[in-house]
Design a protein around this motif. Structure first.
Motif, PDB file in Angstrom:
ATOM      1  N   GLY A 234       0.803  -1.208   0.000  1.00 11.85           N
ATOM      2  CA  GLY A 234       0.000   0.000   0.000  1.00 11.85           C
ATOM      3  C   GLY A 234       0.837   1.259   0.000  1.00 11.85           C
ATOM      4  N   ILE A 235       0.150   2.366  -0.185  1.00  8.53           N
ATOM      5  CA  ILE A 235       0.774   3.683  -0.219  1.00  8.53           C
ATOM      6  C   ILE A 235      -0.028   4.603   0.686  1.00  8.53           C
ATOM      7  CG2 ILE A 235       1.301   5.696  -1.665  1.00  8.53           C
ATOM      8  CD1 ILE A 235       1.239   3.720  -4.086  1.00  8.53           C
ATOM      9  N   ILE A 236       0.665   5.379   1.510  1.00 10.49           N
ATOM     10  CA  ILE A 236       0.042   6.462   2.261  1.00 10.49           C
ATOM     11  C   ILE A 236       0.664   7.744   1.731  1.00 10.49           C
ATOM     12  CG2 ILE A 236      -0.351   7.537   4.507  1.00 10.49           C
ATOM     13  CD1 ILE A 236       0.042   4.761   5.762  1.00 10.49           C
ATOM     14  N   ALA A 237      -0.162   8.621   1.191  1.00  8.79           N
ATOM     15  CA  ALA A 237       0.336   9.847   0.570  1.00  8.79           C
ATOM     16  C   ALA A 237      -0.223  11.061   1.301  1.00  8.79           C
ATOM     17  CB  ALA A 237      -0.049   9.887  -0.895  1.00  8.79           C
ATOM     18  N   PHE A 238       0.666  11.957   1.736  1.00  4.64           N
ATOM     19  CA  PHE A 238       0.281  13.212   2.376  1.00  4.64           C
ATOM     20  C   PHE A 238       0.572  14.337   1.396  1.00  4.64           C
ATOM     21  CE2 PHE A 238       1.179  10.451   5.901  1.00  4.64           C
ATOM     22  CZ  PHE A 238       0.306  10.847   6.901  1.00  4.64           C
ATOM     23  N   GLY A 239      -0.450  15.078   0.961  1.00  9.01           N
ATOM     24  CA  GLY A 239      -0.160  16.172   0.051  1.00  9.01           C
ATOM     25  C   GLY A 239      -1.373  16.742  -0.639  1.00  9.01           C
ATOM     26  N   GLY A 240      -1.114  17.437  -1.739  1.00 10.84           N
ATOM     27  CA  GLY A 240      -2.147  18.126  -2.495  1.00 10.84           C
ATOM     28  C   GLY A 240      -2.507  17.402  -3.779  1.00 10.84           C
ATOM     29  N   GLY A 241      -3.124  18.131  -4.684  1.00 11.30           N
ATOM     30  CA  GLY A 241      -3.733  17.548  -5.877  1.00 11.30           C
ATOM     31  C   GLY A 241      -2.822  16.765  -6.790  1.00 11.30           C
ATOM     32  N   GLN A 242      -1.650  17.293  -7.127  1.00  9.03           N
ATOM     33  CA  GLN A 242      -0.780  16.564  -8.053  1.00  9.03           C
ATOM     34  C   GLN A 242      -0.221  15.297  -7.423  1.00  9.03           C
ATOM     35  OE1 GLN A 242       1.581  18.241 -11.019  1.00  9.03           O
ATOM     36  NE2 GLN A 242       0.684  20.274 -10.831  1.00  9.03           N
ATOM     37  N   LEU A 243       0.077  15.342  -6.130  1.00  4.39           N
ATOM     38  CA  LEU A 243       0.506  14.119  -5.444  1.00  4.39           C
ATOM     39  C   LEU A 243      -0.621  13.099  -5.449  1.00  4.39           C
ATOM     40  CD1 LEU A 243       2.439  12.433  -3.652  1.00  4.39           C
ATOM     41  CD2 LEU A 243       1.306  13.514  -1.712  1.00  4.39           C
ATOM     42  N   MET A 244      -1.843  13.548  -5.151  1.00  6.94           N
ATOM     43  CA  MET A 244      -2.992  12.635  -5.146  1.00  6.94           C
ATOM     44  C   MET A 244      -3.180  11.993  -6.522  1.00  6.94           C
ATOM     45  SD  MET A 244      -4.772  13.019  -2.181  1.00  6.94           S
ATOM     46  CE  MET A 244      -4.084  13.866  -0.788  1.00  6.94           C
ATOM     47  N   ASP A 245      -3.115  12.807  -7.572  1.00  8.75           N
ATOM     48  CA  ASP A 245      -3.260  12.263  -8.924  1.00  8.75           C
ATOM     49  C   ASP A 245      -2.166  11.250  -9.230  1.00  8.75           C
ATOM     50  OD1 ASP A 245      -5.551  13.705  -9.443  1.00  8.75           O
ATOM     51  OD2 ASP A 245      -4.598  15.155 -10.773  1.00  8.75           O
ATOM     52  N   THR A 246      -0.946  11.555  -8.837  1.00 13.59           N
ATOM     53  CA  THR A 246       0.182  10.646  -9.076  1.00 13.59           C
ATOM     54  C   THR A 246      -0.012   9.328  -8.341  1.00 13.59           C
ATOM     55  OG1 THR A 246       1.669  12.529  -9.368  1.00 13.59           O
ATOM     56  CG2 THR A 246       2.691  10.394  -8.904  1.00 13.59           C
ATOM     57  N   THR A 247      -0.344   9.386  -7.064  1.00 14.87           N
ATOM     58  CA  THR A 247      -0.460   8.145  -6.291  1.00 14.87           C
ATOM     59  C   THR A 247      -1.665   7.313  -6.716  1.00 14.87           C
ATOM     60  OG1 THR A 247      -1.573   9.326  -4.476  1.00 14.87           O
ATOM     61  CG2 THR A 247       0.807   8.992  -4.293  1.00 14.87           C
ATOM     62  N   LYS A 248      -2.708   7.942  -7.235  1.00 15.68           N
ATOM     63  CA  LYS A 248      -3.830   7.159  -7.749  1.00 15.68           C
ATOM     64  C   LYS A 248      -3.381   6.301  -8.937  1.00 15.68           C
ATOM     65  CE  LYS A 248      -6.617  10.705  -8.144  1.00 15.68           C
ATOM     66  NZ  LYS A 248      -7.798  11.562  -8.419  1.00 15.68           N
ATOM     67  N   VAL A 249      -2.599   6.869  -9.837  1.00 13.07           N
ATOM     68  CA  VAL A 249      -2.119   6.110 -11.001  1.00 13.07           C
ATOM     69  C   VAL A 249      -1.138   5.024 -10.556  1.00 13.07           C
ATOM     70  CG1 VAL A 249      -0.905   6.226 -13.223  1.00 13.07           C
ATOM     71  CG2 VAL A 249      -2.469   8.057 -12.563  1.00 13.07           C
ATOM     72  N   VAL A 250      -0.217   5.366  -9.651  1.00  8.65           N
ATOM     73  CA  VAL A 250       0.761   4.389  -9.162  1.00  8.65           C
ATOM     74  C   VAL A 250       0.051   3.234  -8.470  1.00  8.65           C
ATOM     75  CG1 VAL A 250       2.666   4.011  -7.541  1.00  8.65           C
ATOM     76  CG2 VAL A 250       2.634   6.065  -8.971  1.00  8.65           C
ATOM     77  N   SER A 251      -0.872   3.537  -7.581  1.00  5.80           N
ATOM     78  CA  SER A 251      -1.611   2.497  -6.866  1.00  5.80           C
ATOM     79  C   SER A 251      -2.410   1.626  -7.827  1.00  5.80           C
ATOM     80  CB  SER A 251      -2.544   3.145  -5.841  1.00  5.80           C
ATOM     81  OG  SER A 251      -3.293   2.167  -5.170  1.00  5.80           O
ATOM     82  N   ASP A 252      -3.002   2.239  -8.831  1.00  2.00           N
ATOM     83  CA  ASP A 252      -3.757   1.485  -9.831  1.00  2.00           C
ATOM     84  C   ASP A 252      -2.841   0.536 -10.599  1.00  2.00           C
ATOM     85  OD1 ASP A 252      -6.543   1.478 -10.346  1.00  2.00           O
ATOM     86  OD2 ASP A 252      -6.158   2.228 -12.367  1.00  2.00           O
ATOM     87  N   ARG A 253      -1.664   1.017 -10.969  1.00  2.13           N
ATOM     88  CA  ARG A 253      -0.693   0.164 -11.674  1.00  2.13           C
ATOM     89  C   ARG A 253      -0.255  -1.013 -10.804  1.00  2.13           C
ATOM     90  NH1 ARG A 253       3.873   3.878 -14.660  1.00  2.13           N
ATOM     91  NH2 ARG A 253       2.575   4.689 -16.353  1.00  2.13           N
ATOM     92  N   LEU A 254      -0.062  -0.760  -9.514  1.00  2.00           N
ATOM     93  CA  LEU A 254       0.433  -1.796  -8.604  1.00  2.00           C
ATOM     94  C   LEU A 254      -0.688  -2.635  -8.000  1.00  2.00           C
ATOM     95  CD1 LEU A 254       3.158   0.297  -6.742  1.00  2.00           C
ATOM     96  CD2 LEU A 254       3.507  -1.419  -8.535  1.00  2.00           C
ATOM     97  N   ASN A 255      -1.925  -2.194  -8.201  1.00  2.00           N
ATOM     98  CA  ASN A 255      -3.081  -2.891  -7.632  1.00  2.00           C
ATOM     99  C   ASN A 255      -2.928  -3.067  -6.118  1.00  2.00           C
ATOM    100  OD1 ASN A 255      -5.632  -4.037  -7.880  1.00  2.00           O
ATOM    101  ND2 ASN A 255      -4.781  -6.107  -7.996  1.00  2.00           N
TER     102      ASN A 255
END
Length: 112
Positions: A43-64
């Protein structure tokens, strides 16, 4: 930033788990870098704003894997949408990526 988030985590969290610093823009190169760096984790825990959120959504989706986005800038919708906007190095929008997994928003009142 690492001075701010420890108060929200268990005492030994940052010594037991790796911290990856976001390079400040939701670009495919950053998504590729984080996907490679985080592929061994559940899993991923991300603290931040919009661009970080967008980035981690794609990364998490890729890694399932599991994603917990902790939004620190309440003026954007990135924590609640299933779409990520990806930019070029010159900050031009080049893609809109729709995540495969639905998001499950969680709200809590920290003023209690």
């Amino acid at each position: 930033m690492l001075k701010v988030i420890p108060q929200y985590l268990p005492a030994d969290f940052l010594t037991r788990y790796p911290v990856e610093i976001f390079n400040s823009s939701c670009e495919f190169a950053e998504i590729d870098r984080l996907t490679e760096q985080l592929k061994a984790y559940d899993g991923i825990i991300a603290f931040g704003g919009g661009q970080l959120m967008d980035t981690t959504k794609v990364v998490s989706d890729r890694l399932n894997n599991v994603l917990i986005n902790v939004q620190t800038v309440p003026s954007n919708c990135a924590a609640f949408t299933t779409k990520s906007i990806v930019y070029s190095p010159t900050h031009e929008m080049i893609a809109s990526v729709r995540e495969k997994s639905p998001l499950m928003p969680l709200f809590w009142n920290l003023s209690c």
